[in-house]
Design a protein around this motif. Structure first.
Motif, PDB file in Angstrom:
ATOM      1  N   VAL A   1       0.713  -1.121  -0.047  1.00 43.17           N
ATOM      2  CA  VAL A   1      -0.136   0.112  -0.085  1.00 43.17           C
ATOM      3  C   VAL A   1       0.854   1.250   0.042  1.00 43.17           C
ATOM      4  N   PHE A   2       1.807   1.205   0.701  1.00 40.73           N
ATOM      5  CA  PHE A   2       2.616   2.442   0.831  1.00 40.73           C
ATOM      6  C   PHE A   2       3.458   2.873  -0.470  1.00 40.73           C
ATOM      7  N   GLN A   3       3.910   1.814  -1.118  1.00 47.00           N
ATOM      8  CA  GLN A   3       4.586   1.799  -2.207  1.00 47.00           C
ATOM      9  C   GLN A   3       3.683   2.197  -3.460  1.00 47.00           C
ATOM     10  N   THR A   4       2.524   1.629  -3.306  1.00 47.93           N
ATOM     11  CA  THR A   4       1.518   1.987  -4.538  1.00 47.93           C
ATOM     12  C   THR A   4       0.840   2.996  -4.381  1.00 47.93           C
ATOM     13  N   PHE A   5       0.312   3.486  -3.052  1.00 45.93           N
ATOM     14  CA  PHE A   5      -0.974   4.505  -3.359  1.00 45.93           C
ATOM     15  C   PHE A   5      -0.460   5.400  -1.994  1.00 45.93           C
ATOM     16  N   PRO A   6       0.950   5.897  -2.136  1.00 46.34           N
ATOM     17  CA  PRO A   6       1.367   6.858  -1.166  1.00 46.34           C
ATOM     18  C   PRO A   6       0.467   8.049  -1.165  1.00 46.34           C
ATOM     19  N   GLY A   7       0.200   8.651  -2.380  1.00 46.69           N
ATOM     20  CA  GLY A   7      -0.661   9.796  -2.628  1.00 46.69           C
ATOM     21  C   GLY A   7      -1.867   9.992  -2.094  1.00 46.69           C
ATOM     22  N   ALA A   8      -2.680   8.737  -2.087  1.00 47.57           N
ATOM     23  CA  ALA A   8      -3.980   8.696  -1.663  1.00 47.57           C
ATOM     24  C   ALA A   8      -4.171   8.524  -0.171  1.00 47.57           C
ATOM     25  N   VAL A   9      -3.234   7.916   0.557  1.00 47.31           N
ATOM     26  CA  VAL A   9      -3.075   7.801   1.746  1.00 47.31           C
ATOM     27  C   VAL A   9      -2.451   9.201   2.533  1.00 47.31           C
ATOM     28  N   LEU A  10      -1.742   9.806   1.973  1.00 46.39           N
ATOM     29  CA  LEU A  10      -1.076  10.950   2.529  1.00 46.39           C
ATOM     30  C   LEU A  10      -2.183  12.257   2.405  1.00 46.39           C
ATOM     31  N   SER A  11      -2.919  12.134   1.397  1.00 46.98           N
ATOM     32  CA  SER A  11      -3.787  13.159   1.090  1.00 46.98           C
ATOM     33  C   SER A  11      -4.980  13.210   2.226  1.00 46.98           C
ATOM     34  N   LEU A  12      -5.376  12.129   3.092  1.00 45.37           N
ATOM     35  CA  LEU A  12      -6.217  12.219   3.940  1.00 45.37           C
ATOM     36  C   LEU A  12      -5.749  13.271   5.324  1.00 45.37           C
ATOM     37  N   PHE A  13      -4.609  13.633   5.137  1.00 43.78           N
ATOM     38  CA  PHE A  13      -4.111  14.674   6.180  1.00 43.78           C
ATOM     39  C   PHE A  13      -3.824  16.112   5.701  1.00 43.78           C
ATOM     40  N   GLY A  14      -4.406  16.376   4.580  1.00 39.68           N
ATOM     41  CA  GLY A  14      -4.358  17.466   3.841  1.00 39.68           C
ATOM     42  C   GLY A  14      -3.426  17.685   2.803  1.00 39.68           C
ATOM     43  N   LYS A  15      -3.546  18.346   1.502  1.00 42.17           N
ATOM     44  CA  LYS A  15      -2.681  18.360   0.474  1.00 42.17           C
ATOM     45  C   LYS A  15      -1.869  19.286   0.428  1.00 42.17           C
ATOM     46  N   GLU A  16      -2.168  20.415   1.156  1.00 41.24           N
ATOM     47  CA  GLU A  16      -1.402  21.648   1.150  1.00 41.24           C
ATOM     48  C   GLU A  16      -0.835  22.041  -0.162  1.00 41.24           C
ATOM     49  N   ASP A  17       0.639  22.306  -0.385  1.00 38.18           N
ATOM     50  CA  ASP A  17       1.234  22.597  -1.972  1.00 38.18           C
ATOM     51  C   ASP A  17       1.823  21.124  -2.321  1.00 38.18           C
ATOM     52  N   ASP A  18       2.141  21.580  -3.572  1.00 38.97           N
ATOM     53  CA  ASP A  18       2.932  20.130  -4.124  1.00 38.97           C
ATOM     54  C   ASP A  18       4.168  19.989  -3.583  1.00 38.97           C
ATOM     55  N   LEU A  19       5.005  20.832  -3.152  1.00 43.72           N
ATOM     56  CA  LEU A  19       6.243  20.411  -2.659  1.00 43.72           C
ATOM     57  C   LEU A  19       6.027  19.521  -1.220  1.00 43.72           C
ATOM     58  N   TYR A  20       4.944  19.863  -0.612  1.00 47.20           N
ATOM     59  CA  TYR A  20       4.525  19.008   0.575  1.00 47.20           C
ATOM     60  C   TYR A  20       4.490  17.559   0.234  1.00 47.20           C
ATOM     61  N   MET A  21       3.485  17.510  -0.859  1.00 47.38           N
ATOM     62  CA  MET A  21       3.068  16.243  -1.069  1.00 47.38           C
ATOM     63  C   MET A  21       4.349  15.628  -1.637  1.00 47.38           C
ATOM     64  N   GLU A  22       5.104  16.158  -2.528  1.00 47.68           N
ATOM     65  CA  GLU A  22       6.081  15.532  -3.293  1.00 47.68           C
ATOM     66  C   GLU A  22       7.198  15.010  -2.221  1.00 47.68           C
ATOM     67  N   PHE A  23       7.491  15.894  -1.116  1.00 43.93           N
ATOM     68  CA  PHE A  23       8.618  15.347  -0.136  1.00 43.93           C
ATOM     69  C   PHE A  23       7.782  14.269   0.762  1.00 43.93           C
ATOM     70  N   SER A  24       6.546  14.194   0.991  1.00 44.79           N
ATOM     71  CA  SER A  24       5.921  13.099   1.813  1.00 44.79           C
ATOM     72  C   SER A  24       5.768  11.904   1.041  1.00 44.79           C
ATOM     73  N   ILE A  25       5.493  12.083  -0.272  1.00 44.53           N
ATOM     74  CA  ILE A  25       5.574  10.596  -0.913  1.00 44.53           C
ATOM     75  C   ILE A  25       6.920   9.914  -1.018  1.00 44.53           C
TER      76      ILE A  25
END
Length: 452
Positions: A341-365
């Motif tokens: 799950v973590f390797q295949t759908f990281p963006g979907a999991v992390l978006s539950l906590f707020g997407k904020e900006d592109d840099l935030y999502m990029e580093f989180s993934i």
């Protein structure tokens, strides 16, 4: 009660059935209790933003220190309780209960007072930046009030499980998590209390669970509860602390790692395009998500503990071995699903906590995929260190519990960023998991060969 004392199913029931009976309620309880942190993060992320999440990440070491106290007392007491039941020494088990409860009250209260007195310098040491300091102070000033109830809730639930009541233990943990989940959106979005609302929801849930845990005093099945044993005994304190120290040291090591990691993320993040706040918030979210999977493993551990402790005390070593290897098989299935799950759908999991900006999502993934790559090996390490605590060998358990966090992770997170910058903080996770796994193989192989 006399017939129950003579025929304890831990000594003769089939291992898979016992494990499901004890572990499933524990897993459910730990999964739901992990929502204390995750639900807070989701609602804070949606209602306050990533600075609020970064603040709770900085405050998290204070909670892990409290959990170190809780696990030292709770697991230590439950392990001794199970071993005495296996030896048919019910009187000694009753003494363990009385002393353990007094330890929960005394140490939980003392820690809450210390946190209130030294909160601001503690948060500064844990890596709080000027942007998030006020959020962190607000959140922790409130949550520290509930720490005595957190210690009682976890400690008594471990003893209830060791007494043969895993369902009651589960309901104790569920109650607080349900209360917290209901109150979070009310306090944050309706009352607009922000991080303070999340904090109040948390401690109200802890108080509810703590009260329910206390009510089990009237329900113990395997022993007779005696008021005379509800006192602090130095001898009992030392023996309980020794039995639980591997679990406590694991939490202390996690705290130390969290502090060093936070400061490393702030330092190297400031030198990157992400700044200091994004890596701090991202790592906190990833660790909370990882905590969901690890809560399942902790539930497995808690289900394993009374089975192994009783049978080791009764010298039924084949049942001890069978339980350990069955738990390892379950751990691998759970963690491999998590890795997928973590390797295949990281963006979907992390978006539950707020997407904020592109840099935030990029580093989180990137952080999630790298840091959690080999965490199935970390799960084996967790179960094995608790195995030694359950069989009454706390020194080996403590030494094993420290290998990943202290002996490997801390040096790696200090060294690797010197060569790889911010990415080095991510590489330290899988590297330490792999190195600690080799140590686990050595310890477990040696113990199994000697267990005859």
């Amino acid at each position: 009660m006399s017939s129950e004392k003579k025929e304890n199913p831990l000594g003769y029931e089939k291992i898979p059935r016992l494990l499901s009976q004890f572990a499933i309620p524990s897993i459910i309880a730990m999964l739901v209790s992990s929502l204390y942190n995750v639900v807070d993060q989701i609602f804070i992320g949606q209602g306050v933003g990533y600075l609020g999440n970064a603040a709770t990440n900085v405050a998290f070491p204070i909670t892990t220190i409290c959990m170190a106290i809780t696990l030292t007392i709770g697991i230590g007491s439950a392990s001794r309780f199970s071993l005495y039941l296996g030896r048919k020494e019910e009187e000694e088990a009753s003494k363990v209960l009385g002393n353990g409860f007094c330890m929960m009250v005394a140490f939980g209260t003392a820690y809450a007072i210390i946190v209130e007195a030294f909160l601001e310098p503690m948060l500064t040491a844990f890596g709080a930046t000027s942007d998030i300091f006020s959020y962190a102070v607000t959140y922790t000033r409130i949550t520290s009030l509930g720490m005595p109830f957190l210690v009682i809730m976890n400690g008594m639930s471990n003893l209830a499980r060791a007494d043969g009541s895993p369902f009651y233990s589960m309901m104790t943990m569920l109650l607080g998590a349900i209360v917290n989940t209901i109150l979070d959106p009310i306090f944050i979005f309706i009352f607009h209390w922000g991080v303070a609302g999340a904090a109040w929801a948390t401690i109200i849930g802890q108080v509810a669970s703590g009260i329910m845990a206390l009510l089990y005093m009237r329900r113990f099945k395997r022993i007779t509860v005696r008021k005379a044993y509800f006192k602090l005994s130095w001898n009992q304190i030392v023996r309980t602390a020794k039995m639980g120290m591997s679990n406590g040291l694991t939490q202390v090591a996690i705290t130390l790692v969290q502090i060093i990691m936070n400061r490393s993320l702030v330092h190297y993040g400031a030198l990157s395009i992400y700044g200091s706040s994004i890596p701090l918030a991202s790592s906190g979210i990833v660790m909370k998500i990882n905590g969901i999977v690890f809560s399942i493993l902790i539930g497995l551990n808690q289900g394993m503990q009374p089975i192994i402790g009783f049978n080791y005390g009764a010298k039924q070593y084949s049942r001890v071995k069978a339980t350990y290897f069955l738990v390892i098989c379950c751990e691998l299935v759970i963690t491999l699903i998590g890795v997928f799950v973590f390797q295949t759908f990281p963006g979907a999991v992390l978006s539950l906590f707020g997407k904020e900006d592109d840099l935030y999502m990029e580093f989180s993934i990137q952080f999630m995929r790298t840091f959690l790559l080999l965490f199935p090996l970390g799960g084996i390490h967790l179960i094995s260190s608790n195995f030694f605590a359950a069989i009454g060998k706390p020194v080996k358990g403590a030494l094993l519990s420290m290998t990943r966090q202290v002996f490997f992770f801390i040096p790696l997170i200090l060294i690797l960023p010197l060569f790889f910058g911010l990415n080095g903080t991510m590489y330290a996770g899988p590297a330490s998991d792999l190195l600690a796994f080799f140590v686990v193989i050595f310890f477990i192989h040696h113990e199994m060969c000697n267990m005859k």
